[in-house]
Design a protein around this motif. Structure first.
Motif, PDB file in Angstrom:
ATOM      1  N   TYR A 107       9.482  -3.731   2.052  1.00 23.42           N
ATOM      2  CA  TYR A 107      10.477  -4.709   2.503  1.00 23.42           C
ATOM      3  C   TYR A 107      11.462  -4.054   3.464  1.00 23.42           C
ATOM      4  O   TYR A 107      11.792  -4.601   4.517  1.00 23.42           O
ATOM      5  CB  TYR A 107      11.232  -5.284   1.298  1.00 23.42           C
ATOM      6  N   LEU A 108      11.935  -2.885   3.096  1.00 24.44           N
ATOM      7  CA  LEU A 108      12.953  -2.193   3.877  1.00 24.44           C
ATOM      8  C   LEU A 108      12.452  -1.831   5.271  1.00 24.44           C
ATOM      9  O   LEU A 108      13.125  -2.100   6.277  1.00 24.44           O
ATOM     10  CB  LEU A 108      13.395  -0.927   3.130  1.00 24.44           C
ATOM     11  N   LEU A 109      11.275  -1.225   5.352  1.00 25.47           N
ATOM     12  CA  LEU A 109      10.760  -0.774   6.642  1.00 25.47           C
ATOM     13  C   LEU A 109      10.367  -1.939   7.552  1.00 25.47           C
ATOM     14  O   LEU A 109      10.225  -1.755   8.765  1.00 25.47           O
ATOM     15  CB  LEU A 109       9.555   0.146   6.418  1.00 25.47           C
ATOM     16  N   ALA A 110      10.216  -3.119   6.990  1.00 30.69           N
ATOM     17  CA  ALA A 110       9.857  -4.290   7.798  1.00 30.69           C
ATOM     18  C   ALA A 110      11.063  -4.938   8.472  1.00 30.69           C
ATOM     19  O   ALA A 110      10.901  -5.775   9.369  1.00 30.69           O
ATOM     20  CB  ALA A 110       9.145  -5.326   6.929  1.00 30.69           C
ATOM     21  N   ILE A 148       8.240  -9.279   6.562  1.00 29.71           N
ATOM     22  CA  ILE A 148       8.856  -8.737   5.349  1.00 29.71           C
ATOM     23  C   ILE A 148       7.958  -8.892   4.131  1.00 29.71           C
ATOM     24  O   ILE A 148       7.751  -7.927   3.369  1.00 29.71           O
ATOM     25  CB  ILE A 148      10.227  -9.407   5.100  1.00 29.71           C
ATOM     26  N   HIS A 149       7.416 -10.069   3.931  1.00 28.98           N
ATOM     27  CA  HIS A 149       6.622 -10.297   2.718  1.00 28.98           C
ATOM     28  C   HIS A 149       5.286  -9.551   2.721  1.00 28.98           C
ATOM     29  O   HIS A 149       4.945  -8.919   1.708  1.00 28.98           O
ATOM     30  CB  HIS A 149       6.446 -11.794   2.487  1.00 28.98           C
ATOM     31  N   PRO A 150       4.514  -9.563   3.812  1.00 32.78           N
ATOM     32  CA  PRO A 150       3.287  -8.754   3.797  1.00 32.78           C
ATOM     33  C   PRO A 150       3.568  -7.267   3.601  1.00 32.78           C
ATOM     34  O   PRO A 150       2.866  -6.589   2.832  1.00 32.78           O
ATOM     35  CB  PRO A 150       2.676  -9.023   5.175  1.00 32.78           C
ATOM     36  N   ALA A 151       4.598  -6.751   4.287  1.00 36.27           N
ATOM     37  CA  ALA A 151       4.945  -5.335   4.130  1.00 36.27           C
ATOM     38  C   ALA A 151       5.456  -5.062   2.717  1.00 36.27           C
ATOM     39  O   ALA A 151       5.176  -4.008   2.129  1.00 36.27           O
ATOM     40  CB  ALA A 151       5.998  -4.935   5.154  1.00 36.27           C
ATOM     41  N   GLY A 152       6.204  -6.001   2.160  1.00 39.05           N
ATOM     42  CA  GLY A 152       6.697  -5.844   0.801  1.00 39.05           C
ATOM     43  C   GLY A 152       5.566  -5.788  -0.208  1.00 39.05           C
ATOM     44  O   GLY A 152       5.587  -4.967  -1.147  1.00 39.05           O
ATOM     45  N   LEU A 168       1.310  -9.934  -5.004  1.00 41.41           N
ATOM     46  CA  LEU A 168       1.675 -11.253  -4.493  1.00 41.41           C
ATOM     47  C   LEU A 168       2.433 -12.047  -5.550  1.00 41.41           C
ATOM     48  O   LEU A 168       3.405 -12.749  -5.236  1.00 41.41           O
ATOM     49  CB  LEU A 168       0.425 -12.014  -4.068  1.00 41.41           C
ATOM     50  N   ALA A 169       2.011 -11.940  -6.804  1.00 43.63           N
ATOM     51  CA  ALA A 169       2.693 -12.656  -7.887  1.00 43.63           C
ATOM     52  C   ALA A 169       4.143 -12.201  -8.015  1.00 43.63           C
ATOM     53  O   ALA A 169       5.031 -13.012  -8.316  1.00 43.63           O
ATOM     54  CB  ALA A 169       1.948 -12.434  -9.208  1.00 43.63           C
ATOM     55  N   ILE A 170       4.393 -10.926  -7.777  1.00 45.95           N
ATOM     56  CA  ILE A 170       5.771 -10.425  -7.797  1.00 45.95           C
ATOM     57  C   ILE A 170       6.527 -10.926  -6.583  1.00 45.95           C
ATOM     58  O   ILE A 170       7.683 -11.364  -6.677  1.00 45.95           O
ATOM     59  CB  ILE A 170       5.779  -8.883  -7.835  1.00 45.95           C
ATOM     60  N   ASP A 171       5.880 -10.888  -5.425  1.00 46.24           N
ATOM     61  CA  ASP A 171       6.546 -11.284  -4.177  1.00 46.24           C
ATOM     62  C   ASP A 171       6.948 -12.753  -4.187  1.00 46.24           C
ATOM     63  O   ASP A 171       7.980 -13.118  -3.607  1.00 46.24           O
ATOM     64  CB  ASP A 171       5.611 -11.010  -2.994  1.00 46.24           C
TER      65      ASP A 171
END
Length: 204
Positions: A107-110, A148-152, A168-171
């Motif tokens: 998330y951060l690096l995105a 953000i979401h794919p990178a996360g 994905l379930a966490i995201d």
């Protein structure tokens, strides 16, 4: 007889404008980077994954919408760089390279890519006078869900040893808050452009 002086005046004007533009860019980038830091250190909502729900993404997307793709991306890049350098400006007051080992690393690096993409999408939206708010919301959401979401999810998989489905379930837990934050970011952006029309003309 007056054409030559006029031409000389026209040629001489761009130089101070350029210098002013650079100083304005630096001021805006620094200000919005500080704003993202404030959004990050405000108390977040803890989650079982160890990645708290914070206002970081609100600040990141807002920077892109208001400043444009280049300055927005540089804003988020400055924020991430300062945090990795050791300033405690990430979520929960953390900082330093140790955050790269945390589940939130993706998330951060995105963030720089999200801000830049939001700015690029918003550029097309702001050329329209109608439907500006929903288009800005779409710009922010598009940037969030494409970066953000794919990178996360990738970061969760790498740091927690999860499968793509488990990550994905966490995201998904972050999606409702992300929608709310993008609705708010678009509203603030519209208000900023209404109060400061020069911000709209100077986006880049």
């Amino acid at each position: 007889m007056t054409s030559a002086p006029d031409q000389e005046t026209d040629v001489a004007l761009p130089a101070p404008v350029a210098r002013s533009s650079v100083s304005t860019d630096i001021a805006l980038i620094s200000t919005f980077a500080a704003f993202i830091a404030v959004c990050a250190v405000l108390p977040g909502i803890p989650t079982p994954s160890g990645v708290p729900i914070t206002l970081q993404t609100f600040g990141v997307i807002l920077a892109g919408l208001v400043l444009g793709w280049r300055r927005g991306g540089l804003t988020a890049l400055l924020y991430v760089t300062l945090g990795l350098a050791g300033l405690p400006i990430f979520a929960e007051g953390t900082g330093g390279l140790v955050v790269l080992s945390k589940p939130s690393v993706g998330y951060l690096l995105a963030f720089p890519f999200a801000a830049a993409l939001a700015g690029a999408f918003a550029g097309a939206a702001l050329r329209r006078t109608s439907w500006r708010y929903p288009l800005l919301v779409a710009a922010g959401l598009g940037a969030s869900f494409l970066t953000i979401h794919p990178a996360g999810i990738a970061g969760l998989m790498a740091r927690l040893g999860l499968s793509a489905g488990e990550a994905l379930a966490i995201d998904v837990v972050y999606w409702p808050g992300d929608v709310v934050k993008n609705l708010a970011a678009a509203a603030v952006a519209v208000a900023v452009f209404k109060a400061f029309p020069d911000m709209l003309r100077s986006r880049r």
